[in-house]
Write an enzyme that holds these catalytic residues in place. Structure first.
Site, mmCIF file in Angstrom:
data_model
loop_
_atom_site.group_PDB
_atom_site.id
_atom_site.type_symbol
_atom_site.label_atom_id
_atom_site.label_comp_id
_atom_site.label_asym_id
_atom_site.label_seq_id
_atom_site.Cartn_x
_atom_site.Cartn_y
_atom_site.Cartn_z
ATOM 1 N N ARG A 238 0.859 -1.185 0.000
ATOM 2 C CA ARG A 238 0.000 0.000 0.000
ATOM 3 C C ARG A 238 0.895 1.234 0.000
ATOM 4 O O ARG A 238 1.931 1.260 0.701
ATOM 5 C CB ARG A 238 -0.900 0.022 1.244
ATOM 6 C CG ARG A 238 -2.124 -0.871 1.109
ATOM 7 C CD ARG A 238 -3.151 -0.277 0.118
ATOM 8 N NE ARG A 238 -4.326 -1.107 -0.055
ATOM 9 C CZ ARG A 238 -4.530 -1.959 -1.063
ATOM 10 N NH1 ARG A 238 -3.621 -2.117 -1.998
ATOM 11 N NH2 ARG A 238 -5.666 -2.636 -1.158
ATOM 12 N N GLU A 267 -3.339 8.038 -5.217
ATOM 13 C CA GLU A 267 -3.625 7.370 -6.493
ATOM 14 C C GLU A 267 -4.920 7.901 -7.077
ATOM 15 O O GLU A 267 -5.866 8.141 -6.307
ATOM 16 C CB GLU A 267 -3.716 5.858 -6.281
ATOM 17 C CG GLU A 267 -2.376 5.260 -5.891
ATOM 18 C CD GLU A 267 -2.411 3.718 -5.765
ATOM 19 O OE1 GLU A 267 -3.491 3.123 -5.971
ATOM 20 O OE2 GLU A 267 -1.362 3.153 -5.469
ATOM 21 N N HIS A 285 -0.272 0.490 -9.709
ATOM 22 C CA HIS A 285 -1.080 -0.393 -8.843
ATOM 23 C C HIS A 285 -1.668 -1.567 -9.650
ATOM 24 O O HIS A 285 -2.890 -1.727 -9.722
ATOM 25 C CB HIS A 285 -2.200 0.406 -8.165
ATOM 26 C CG HIS A 285 -2.698 -0.261 -6.913
ATOM 27 N ND1 HIS A 285 -3.151 0.418 -5.838
ATOM 28 C CD2 HIS A 285 -2.810 -1.582 -6.583
ATOM 29 C CE1 HIS A 285 -3.524 -0.420 -4.894
ATOM 30 N NE2 HIS A 285 -3.327 -1.645 -5.326
HETATM 31 P P1 NAD Z 1 -2.184 -10.378 5.096
HETATM 32 O O1 NAD Z 1 -3.159 -9.798 6.021
HETATM 33 O O2 NAD Z 1 -2.273 -11.806 4.715
HETATM 34 O O3 NAD Z 1 -0.720 -10.150 5.689
HETATM 35 C C1 NAD Z 1 -0.309 -8.955 6.254
HETATM 36 C C2 NAD Z 1 0.731 -9.289 7.321
HETATM 37 O O4 NAD Z 1 1.258 -8.058 7.814
HETATM 38 C C3 NAD Z 1 0.160 -10.031 8.514
HETATM 39 O O5 NAD Z 1 0.876 -11.225 8.748
HETATM 40 C C4 NAD Z 1 0.322 -9.045 9.664
HETATM 41 O O6 NAD Z 1 0.614 -9.703 10.888
HETATM 42 C C5 NAD Z 1 1.487 -8.227 9.203
HETATM 43 N N1 NAD Z 1 1.569 -6.928 9.863
HETATM 44 C C6 NAD Z 1 0.553 -6.118 10.258
HETATM 45 N N2 NAD Z 1 1.051 -5.029 10.855
HETATM 46 C C7 NAD Z 1 2.391 -5.162 10.844
HETATM 47 C C8 NAD Z 1 3.447 -4.372 11.317
HETATM 48 N N3 NAD Z 1 3.234 -3.203 11.935
HETATM 49 N N4 NAD Z 1 4.716 -4.797 11.144
HETATM 50 C C9 NAD Z 1 4.968 -5.970 10.525
HETATM 51 N N5 NAD Z 1 3.993 -6.789 10.052
HETATM 52 C C10 NAD Z 1 2.722 -6.378 10.214
HETATM 53 O O7 NAD Z 1 -2.196 -9.426 3.810
HETATM 54 P P2 NAD Z 1 -1.772 -9.828 2.317
HETATM 55 O O8 NAD Z 1 -2.934 -10.398 1.605
HETATM 56 O O9 NAD Z 1 -0.488 -10.563 2.353
HETATM 57 O O10 NAD Z 1 -1.555 -8.360 1.714
HETATM 58 C C11 NAD Z 1 -0.395 -7.605 2.041
HETATM 59 C C12 NAD Z 1 -0.515 -6.214 1.447
HETATM 60 O O11 NAD Z 1 -0.552 -6.292 0.021
HETATM 61 C C13 NAD Z 1 -1.776 -5.472 1.847
HETATM 62 O O12 NAD Z 1 -1.446 -4.113 2.117
HETATM 63 C C14 NAD Z 1 -2.626 -5.547 0.617
HETATM 64 O O13 NAD Z 1 -3.532 -4.470 0.557
HETATM 65 C C15 NAD Z 1 -1.586 -5.454 -0.461
HETATM 66 N N6 NAD Z 1 -2.007 -5.909 -1.787
HETATM 67 C C16 NAD Z 1 -1.600 -5.167 -2.857
HETATM 68 C C17 NAD Z 1 -1.953 -5.549 -4.140
HETATM 69 C C18 NAD Z 1 -1.514 -4.729 -5.330
HETATM 70 O O14 NAD Z 1 -2.262 -4.605 -6.279
HETATM 71 N N7 NAD Z 1 -0.341 -4.181 -5.315
HETATM 72 C C19 NAD Z 1 -2.722 -6.693 -4.329
HETATM 73 C C20 NAD Z 1 -3.103 -7.451 -3.224
HETATM 74 C C21 NAD Z 1 -2.732 -7.049 -1.935
#
Ligand code: NAD
Length: 534
Positions: A238, A267, A285
Site C-alpha cells: 500500500r 492514487e 497499482h
Molecule cells: P495479510 O493480512 O495476509 O498479511 C499482512 C501481514 O502483515 C500479517 O501477517 C500481519 O501480521 C502483518 N503486519 C501487520 N502489521 C504489521 C506491522 N506493523 N509490522 C509488521 N507486520 C505487520 O495481507 P496480504 O494479503 O499478504 O496483503 C499484504 C498487502 O498487500 C496489503 O497491504 C494488501 O492491501 C496489499 N495488496 C496489494 C496488491 C496490489 O495490487 N499491489 C494486491 C493485493 C494485496
C-alpha cells in the site's frame, strides 16, 4: 418466475462471476452508479437490492445503509475495504465479504517482478534500446543469489514472496510481530523481533503489511538511514508504507540503489518527483491485474455473496470470524449443529435468557469455535428476532438483549465422549441444558437435553412432548398423531426413572399444526407438547 434475490453490481467483475450470480438472482450491472455524480441515483435504487457488489470506488456508508431496505450483503471484489463502513454494516446485520486470497499470487509475482526488474535494470534497458541506442556496460545489475531479502509482514503475500525467492538462493529474513514463530519456521524465514534488525541486515526489502496507522510511514528517513548502502526496496503493498519522501531522499543521495513501487501515496498519481529517476521503477497499482486474479476475484465474490444470501457460512466475511477452507470443512458440521441446538430453547420456553454457557470438549475444543458459538446465538435468537438475526449480528444482538456469554474449552474426553458440546441456557426462572455431538457420518446429534440422555438427529420438523412416564402414553401419542395425519419419522424418549417426567423427541415429516398440538396436550399424562422447527 423471478429470482428470489436482486443483486446490484456497480463495478467491474469477471463475466464468470456475473454468470454465477445470474443462476441465483436477478443481476443488474451499472458501473455509472459508482460515480459521485450518480450517487443520488444509487441511494434511490439501493432499496430494491439484497446485495451490492463493488470494488474500491462505490462508497458504502451510513447514508447508503439508511437508504437501503433489504440489503443483506456487501461484496467487495478485491481486498481493501476503505470504501466500506464495516461497523455500520455490522450494526444492521449486513455481511461484508471480500476476496483477500484471490490475488495473492498475482501480487506476490509482481513484487518479485519489481525486485528482478530493478536489480537488472530491465525497464531502463528497454527504454534505452527502443530509443535507438545500444550499450551493454550501462546496465550492470546485481544478482539476487546469496543476498538477504527482508520481508516486512509475513502474511499471505509476504510468505509467497519468501518461498519463491528462496528458490533464487536468497536468504530470507522477516519481521512480523503479529504471527507465531511457527509460521516463520514453516516458511524457512529467519525471524527478526525488531524492524531495525531486519533493516540493517537486508540487501533487498519488500513490504507486505496492510495499511494501518502503525504501518503508514513505518519505513521513513530514520529507517533508510540505517539500511545497507545500495539497498533495493519494493512496495507492492500500500502506498506510503515506505514513505515516498524518504525514498526520494535516499535515491538522491545514493543510499538506495533502486526501488520498485506499485502503490502510491496518492492514487492515481500522474506526477511525482520519484518518476524523474530511472532507478525508480513504477507501475500503476497493477499487483492484482492479471487474468487469473480477475477471474478468481469475480468467481470468489459471487460465491461469497450467494452464500451470504442463503444464510450459509461466508468464509471471507470481514465482520465475522474468517475460516480457511480446511477449517471450514472440519467446523461446518458443528456450526450447522449449533444453529439447530440454539433454535430449540425459545420454541419450548418463554423464559427470557440471561446467560448462555457453551463448553467445547475434546477434539472440537482444539478447533476454531467462534463460528459455532455465533451459530448457537443465531439459532437461539431466530425465533424471537426473526430473519434480522444472522451470523454477523447474532453476538451483538445477544449482548444488546443482556445475554451474557461464557465459553469454556477443555481438551479432555468428557463423559466418555471424545468430542462434545454442552450448552447451559440460564433463563430468568429455569436452566435448560442441551448437548450435541457428531455421528460417524459427521451429522449433528442431540445427545442430552434437560438432563435426559438421548440420541436424536435434529430435523426441520420436530415435536417435543413432556409427559409422565407411565405405560400407554407413547401408544396414545402415536395414535393421536396418526389421527392428525402426522407421519413420525423417528421417536425417542428421554427419561430417568419410571413414573417420573420424561421428554419425548419426535422427528416428523411435515409442519405441525396448532390443532395437532392441542390434541397431544389432551392425551392423559402429557404435560405439554410443542412444535419445534429447525
Ligand atoms: P495479510 O493480512 O495476509 O498479511 C499482512 C501481514 O502483515 C500479517 O501477517 C500481519 O501480521 C502483518 N503486519 C501487520 N502489521 C504489521 C506491522 N506493523 N509490522 C509488521 N507486520 C505487520 O495481507 P496480504 O494479503 O499478504 O496483503 C499484504 C498487502 O498487500 C496489503 O497491504 C494488501 O492491501 C496489499 N495488496 C496489494 C496488491 C496490489 O495490487 N499491489 C494486491 C493485493 C494485496
Amino acid at each position: 418466475m423471478g429470482n428470489q434475490w436482486k443483486i446490484l453490481v456497480t463495478e467491474r467483475i469477471a463475466e464468470e462471476g456475473i454468470e454465477m450470480l445470474k443462476q441465483e438472482a436477478d443481476v443488474h450491472v451499472d458501473f455509472e452508479l459508482s460515480s459521485d455524480e450518480k450517487r443520488p441515483e444509487l441511494l434511490k435504487e439501493i432499496k430494491n437490492y439484497d446485495a451490492i457488489i463493488v470494488r474500491s470506488k462505490t462508497k458504502i456508508d451510513r447514508e447508503l445503509f439508511d437508504a437501503s431496505e433489504n440489503l443483506k450483503v456487501v461484496g467487495r471484489a478485491g481486498n481493501g475495504i476503505d470504501n466500506i463502513e464495516v461497523k455500520e454494516a455490522t450494526k444492521r446485520g449486513v455481511v461484508v465479504a471480500n476476496t483477500p486470497d484471490s490475488n495473492t499470487i498475482s501480487a506476490a509475482e509482481l513484487a518479485i517482478g519489481l525486485l528482478i526488474a530493478q536489480s537488472r535494470n530491465i525497464s531502463q534497458a528497454n527504454t534505452y534500446i527502443k530509443s535507438g541506442k545500444w550499450e551493454r556496460n550501462k546496465f550492470k545489475g546485481s544478482e539476487l543469489y546469496g543476498k538477504v531479502l527482508g520481508i516486512v509482514g509475513l502474511g499471505r503475500i509476504g510468505s509467497l514472496v519468501a518461498t519463491r525467492m528462496q528458490s533464487f538462493g536468497m536468504k530470507v529474513i522477516g519481521y512480523d510481530p503479529y504471527i507465531q514463530d511457527e509460521r516463520f519456521k514453516r516458511f524457512n524465514v529467519e525471524k527478526k523481533d525488531a524492524l531495525d534488525k531486519l533493516i540493517k541486515e537486508s540487501d533487498f526489502i519488500s513490504v507486505h503489511t496492510p495499511r494501518t496507522e502503525e504501518t503508514m510511514g513505518m519505513i521513513g528517513e530514520d529507517e533508510i538511514e540505517i539500511m545497507k548502502e545500495g539497498v533495493r526496496l519494493v512496495n507492492a503493498a500500500r502506498g506510503g508504507i515506505i514513505s515516498e519522501q524518504a525514498i526520494l531522499k535516499g535515491i538522491k543521495n545514493g543510499k538506495i540503489a533502486s526501488a520498485g513501487i506499485d502503490v502510491h501515496e496518492v492514487e492515481p498519481c500522474y506526477d511525482n518527483p520519484l518518476y524523474e529517476y530511472d532507478n525508480v521503477i513504477v507501475t500503476p497499482h497493477i499487483g492484482a491485474s492479471t487474468l487469473e486474479a480477475q477471474q478468481n476475484v469475480g468467481v470468489t465474490i459471487a460465491n461469497q455473496v450467494i452464500s451470504a444470501l442463503k444464510g450459509e457460512v461466508v468464509t471471507n466475511a470481514v465482520n465475522l470470524p474468517t475460516l480457511n477452507r480446511d477449517e471450514l470443512i472440519t467446523t461446518k458440521p458443528y456450526i450447522d449443529l449449533m444453529d439447530k441446538l440454539g433454535g430449540i430453547y425459545y420454541q419450548l420456553y418463554n423464559d427470557p435468557v440471561e446467560k448462555v454457557e457453551i463448553s467445547y470438549y475434546g477434539n472440537v475444543a482444539r478447533q476454531e469455535t467462534d463460528m459455532a458459538t455465533i451459530a448457537f446465538l443465531k439459532g437461539l435468537l431466530s425465533p424471537v428476532v426473526g430473519e434480522h438475526v444472522n451470523y454477523v449480528n447474532a453476538k451483538m444482538l445477544a449482548e444488546q438483549r443482556g445475554i451474557a456469554l461464557k465459553e469454556n474449552k477443555k481438551m479432555d474426553v468428557f463423559n466418555g465422549y471424545t468430542q462434545l458440546i454442552t450448552v447451559k441456557v440460564r433463563g430468568k426462572n429455569k436452566t435448560f441444558t442441551i448437548s450435541g455431538n457428531l455421528s460417524s457420518k459427521n451429522e449433528g446429534k442431540i445427545v442430552e437435553i434437560e438432563g435426559y440422555e438421548v440420541d436424536v438427529e435434529p430435523s426441520e420438523f420436530m415435536i417435543f412432548v413432556q409427559n409422565i412416564d407411565v405405560p400407554g402414553v407413547i401408544g396414545k401419542i402415536g395414535t393421536t398423531l396418526a389421527i392428525e395425519n402426522v407421519n413420525i419419522a423417528k421417536m425417542q424418549v428421554g427419561r430417568n426413572k419410571p413414573g417420573e417426567r420424561a421428554l419425548m423427541l419426535l422427528n416428523v415429516d411435515d409442519i405441525v399444526s396448532k390443532d395437532t398440538l392441542d390434541a397431544l396436550t389432551k392425551v392423559e399424562n402429557v404435560i405439554w407438547a410443542k412444535a419445534v422447527r429447525l
